[in-house]
Design an enzyme around this catalytic site. Structure first.
Site, PDB file in Angstrom:
ATOM      1  N   TRP A 127      38.998 -24.316 -61.993  1.00  0.00           N
ATOM      2  CA  TRP A 127      40.154 -24.696 -62.805  1.00  0.00           C
ATOM      3  C   TRP A 127      40.794 -25.924 -62.138  1.00  0.00           C
ATOM      4  O   TRP A 127      41.108 -25.873 -60.936  1.00  0.00           O
ATOM      5  CB  TRP A 127      41.133 -23.515 -62.826  1.00  0.00           C
ATOM      6  N   LYS A 243      47.432 -14.075 -70.337  1.00  0.00           N
ATOM      7  CA  LYS A 243      46.419 -13.960 -71.381  1.00  0.00           C
ATOM      8  C   LYS A 243      46.271 -12.518 -71.854  1.00  0.00           C
ATOM      9  O   LYS A 243      46.262 -12.266 -73.053  1.00  0.00           O
ATOM     10  CB  LYS A 243      45.064 -14.471 -70.881  1.00  0.00           C
TER      11      LYS A 243
HETATM   12  C1  LMR Z   1      43.410 -23.207 -69.114  1.00  0.00           C
HETATM   13  O1  LMR Z   1      42.583 -23.295 -68.193  1.00  0.00           O
HETATM   14  O2  LMR Z   1      43.279 -23.807 -70.190  1.00  0.00           O
HETATM   15  C2  LMR Z   1      44.602 -22.317 -68.941  1.00  0.00           C
HETATM   16  O3  LMR Z   1      44.556 -21.687 -67.706  1.00  0.00           O
HETATM   17  C3  LMR Z   1      45.877 -23.020 -69.194  1.00  0.00           C
HETATM   18  C4  LMR Z   1      46.259 -23.962 -68.113  1.00  0.00           C
HETATM   19  O4  LMR Z   1      47.379 -23.835 -67.626  1.00  0.00           O
HETATM   20  O5  LMR Z   1      45.460 -24.831 -67.740  1.00  0.00           O
END
Ligand code: LMR
Length: 394
Positions: A127, A243
């Site tokens: 992420w 979520k």
């Molecule tokens: C995502 O990866 O789209 C979600 O976790 C929202 C975000 O805050 O990035």
């Protein structure tokens, strides 16, 4: 003073929101930010959450502060949800945080306080905000191989080889389930091998679990986190309620630190409360209150589980449909991994040029690395996406 500031890089996921909003085409499809949407494109308030909110509106009598760690009942219900009986309660320190991101941020700060020379090993890819926060805190991030572009699965040998280069005291950041952005996950035997490796090298696991219930089921999705916490001497866990309770804007999360023994637990708890105090004093209460009410009432909990399960199965069937369409149109099984992936996301392995073509020519929005939010689809848009992918050269 302000004129010394320079522009910060745009967040790749959030930047898409504005682009999508400003696109006038009524056929546009949003597969960007990780927010669940039903077949009508609505992000619903879950039934049990709405009912808890009604009850709380009647019952709440004060808005006075609660405590730096948040309400201990929230910690208890969440520790039960994530860890069940994997560890003893007197080994666990926990604080409520503003969302899963708040928990991640506090965890990184705790790591820095406890061991300023620790490096944090993150999957490639991960992420993007993991990397961004680490950079902001000046904590060194090291990537380990994770995603195998050729198969759409996990490059497990590469992962093990790269983690073997970590030193005692380094932290390994793992996605507890539903890997973001790829959708590719370790099997339980692979988790066991990673646990053995971390223990043999004295590495500290940090598990980010933001999609519990979106993959294979609520308990199935927590199995790896439970294995890690019960097998490693120390574990950090950042859990999000955004979520699986659909309470994105309420900012509800929990940071958990599992210590070796009860004496370390007390000091860790104090440090977590200290970090909350430095950053925002008291964590928000409303979302965590709703989660507590839902999880501690048998009927609300059952209803929540039922709705979560329907959500999960809906995403799974969209995956299957997309994989089938792509198989027919491409006359090959090269997108078969879409049905194997779990959670909200899949990385399709399309080039940035194709991703851009899909946006410009087809009004289909996905993250630049070709991550799609499966929940942004419905039975009617799956064939549209599949056709566009093939036509665009995917
Ligand atoms: C995502 O990866 O789209 C979600 O976790 C929202 C975000 O805050 O990035």
């Amino acid at each position: 003073m302000f004129n010394t500031l320079t522009q910060q890089p745009a967040d790749k996921i959030l930047a898409l929101l504005a682009l999508y909003r400003d696109d006038p085409r009524d056929t546009k499809i949003d597969l960007g930010v990780g927010v669940y949407k039903n077949a009508e494109g609505v992000t619903p308030i879950m039934r049990a959450v709405k009912e808890a909110e009604r009850r709380w509106w009647d019952a709440e009598e004060t808005k006075a502060y609660i405590g730096l760690a948040g309400d201990p009942q929230f910690s208890d219900v969440m520790i039960n949800l994530v860890l069940a009986d994997a560890v003893k309660r007197n080994q666990v320190a926990a604080v409520a945080t503003p969302g899963g991101t708040g928990a991640v941020r506090q965890a990184f700060e705790l790591i820095k306080m406890a061991n300023p020379s620790a490096r944090v090993f993150v999957s490639n890819p991960t992420w993007p905000n993991h990397l961004s926060i680490l950079k902001h805190l000046n904590v060194e991030a090291v990537t380990y191989r994770y995603f195998d572009e050729a198969t759409g699965g996990v490059d497990f040998d590469g992962m093990v080889e790269d983690l073997s280069g970590a030193q005692a005291g380094d932290v390994v950041l793992l996605h507890g389930c539903c890997h973001n952005p790829t959708g590719a996950n370790l099997t339980l035997p692979q988790w066991q091998a990673v646990v053995d490796l971390m223990n043999s090298k004295g590495l500290i696991p940090m598990v980010d679990i933001a999609y519990q219930g979106f993959g294979d089921g609520v308990d199935e999705d927590a199995a790896a986190t439970r294995l890690v916490a019960s097998s490693c001497p120390e574990t950090l866990i950042a859990a999000s309620c955004s979520k699986n309770f659909g309470i994105y804007r309420e900012r509800t999360g929990l940071l958990v630190a599992v210590s070796q023994d009860a004496s370390a637990q007390a000091t860790t708890q104090g440090n977590l409360a200290y970090l909350n105090r430095q950053n925002y004093s008291f964590p928000p209460d409303h979302g965590s209150r709703l989660v507590t009410l839902v999880l501690s009432d048998d009927a609300l909990r059952a209803d929540w589980l039922e709705e979560l399960e329907a959500t999960r199965l809906g995403m799974l069937s969209l995956r299957q449909q997309l994989a089938n369409e792509l198989r027919t149109l491409s006359n090959s099984d090269r997108f078969g991994f879409v049905a194997q992936h779990r959670g909200m996301f899949s990385r399709l392995g399309l080039s940035p040029e194709i991703v851009e073509r899909l946006r410009a020519d087809y009004a289909i929005y996905m993250v630049g690395d070709s991550r799609i939010n499966v929940a942004g689809l419905n039975a009617q848009t799956v064939p549209v996406l599949a056709r566009a992918i093939i036509e665009a050269g995917g």
